[in-house]
Motif scaffolding. Structure first.
Motif, PDB file in Angstrom:
ATOM      1  N   GLU A  54       0.674   3.727   5.405  1.00 11.90           N
ATOM      2  CA  GLU A  54      -0.281   3.979   6.399  1.00 11.90           C
ATOM      3  C   GLU A  54      -1.154   4.064   6.406  1.00 11.90           C
ATOM      4  O   GLU A  54      -2.938   4.383   7.401  1.00 11.90           O
ATOM      5  N   GLY A  55      -2.218   3.506   5.385  1.00 12.88           N
ATOM      6  CA  GLY A  55      -3.405   3.089   5.032  1.00 12.88           C
ATOM      7  C   GLY A  55      -3.280   1.564   5.786  1.00 12.88           C
ATOM      8  O   GLY A  55      -4.868   1.257   6.818  1.00 12.88           O
ATOM      9  N   SER A  56      -3.142   1.074   5.941  1.00 15.45           N
ATOM     10  CA  SER A  56      -2.506  -0.238   7.256  1.00 15.45           C
ATOM     11  C   SER A  56      -2.451  -0.044   8.230  1.00 15.45           C
ATOM     12  O   SER A  56      -2.933  -0.647   8.911  1.00 15.45           O
ATOM     13  N   VAL A  57      -1.831   1.104   8.776  1.00 18.13           N
ATOM     14  CA  VAL A  57      -1.763   1.514   9.757  1.00 18.13           C
ATOM     15  C   VAL A  57      -3.199   1.899  10.224  1.00 18.13           C
ATOM     16  O   VAL A  57      -3.082   1.897  11.452  1.00 18.13           O
ATOM     17  N   ARG A  58      -3.790   2.543   9.608  1.00 18.77           N
ATOM     18  CA  ARG A  58      -4.881   3.615  10.015  1.00 18.77           C
ATOM     19  C   ARG A  58      -5.836   2.625  10.117  1.00 18.77           C
ATOM     20  O   ARG A  58      -7.014   2.686  11.473  1.00 18.77           O
ATOM     21  N   ALA A  59      -6.272   1.814   9.503  1.00 16.87           N
ATOM     22  CA  ALA A  59      -7.122   0.505   9.532  1.00 16.87           C
ATOM     23  C   ALA A  59      -6.650  -0.444  10.743  1.00 16.87           C
ATOM     24  O   ALA A  59      -7.265  -0.844  11.530  1.00 16.87           O
ATOM     25  N   GLY A  60      -5.103   0.056  11.137  1.00 16.97           N
ATOM     26  CA  GLY A  60      -5.905  -1.587  12.914  1.00 16.97           C
ATOM     27  C   GLY A  60      -4.791  -2.284  12.560  1.00 16.97           C
ATOM     28  O   GLY A  60      -4.858  -2.664  11.639  1.00 16.97           O
ATOM     29  N   ALA A 125       2.051   0.876  14.614  1.00 14.92           N
ATOM     30  CA  ALA A 125       2.076   2.010  14.818  1.00 14.92           C
ATOM     31  C   ALA A 125       3.321   3.677  13.632  1.00 14.92           C
ATOM     32  O   ALA A 125       3.417   3.761  13.906  1.00 14.92           O
ATOM     33  N   ARG A 128       4.325   4.078  10.269  1.00 17.99           N
ATOM     34  CA  ARG A 128       3.168   4.779   9.816  1.00 17.99           C
ATOM     35  C   ARG A 128       4.618   5.579   8.810  1.00 17.99           C
ATOM     36  O   ARG A 128       4.518   6.099   8.466  1.00 17.99           O
ATOM     37  N   THR A 129       5.752   6.426   9.721  1.00 17.01           N
ATOM     38  CA  THR A 129       6.910   7.130   9.500  1.00 17.01           C
ATOM     39  C   THR A 129       8.302   5.715   9.183  1.00 17.01           C
ATOM     40  O   THR A 129       9.043   6.661   8.619  1.00 17.01           O
TER      41      THR A 129
END
Length: 152
Positions: A54-60, A125, A128-129
């Motif tokens: 999730e952190g990687s996805v949030r960072a972009g 994206a 994340r899930t």
């Protein structure tokens, strides 16, 4: 290959992995004097956790791509996938069980195509899930699917 031989190759610049991918604990050099411990306790493997993903996805996607180098792989003038030229965290990913290698051509991730930017963004994206990371590659001309479970 013994750790000492690997260290010599890295220091001489002959190893295929960039130096920043190999940490001292990955080399496991013999202690001074040539004595080896009687019992070696293997390090517990790393895991891919939900929080890291999730952190990687949030960072972009841009932040992720800043740590890897890829080049387009073509067959008969058509796009096949992205050849992995280097990855800053490759040793860590492999310690977690992914077995991704420099030179692998990544064709799909979790079933999603990566040819166009919009496809790559959608695949990224969706991580994340995801319950697992499934990377389809071509290695030495053969298709292969690499799987890594996401620990919650």
């Amino acid at each position: 290959m013994r750790a000492r031989e690997l260290a010599v190759m890295v220091l001489a610049g002959c190893a295929s992995a960039p130096r920043d991918e190999i940490r001292p604990e990955d080399l496991r050099l013999d202690p001074p004097g040539g004595e080896r411990p009687a019992v070696t306790v293997p390090e517990a493997p790393a895991r891919l956790t939900r929080a890291e993903l999730e952190g990687s996805v949030r960072a972009g996607l841009g932040a992720f791509l800043a740590n890897v180098a890829v080049s387009p792989a073509l067959r008969n003038g058509r796009f096949v996938g992205w050849r992995l030229d280097r990855a800053r965290y490759l040793v860590r990913w492999n310690r977690a069980g992914l077995d991704l290698r420099v030179g692998d051509v990544v064709t799909r991730v979790n079933g999603g195509a990566l040819e166009r930017p919009d496809e790559a963004l959608a695949v990224f994206a969706a991580l994340r899930t995801a319950t697992e990371l499934r990377v389809e590659v071509i290695r030495d001309g053969q298709p292969l699917t690499l799987r890594l479970a996401v620990a919650d």
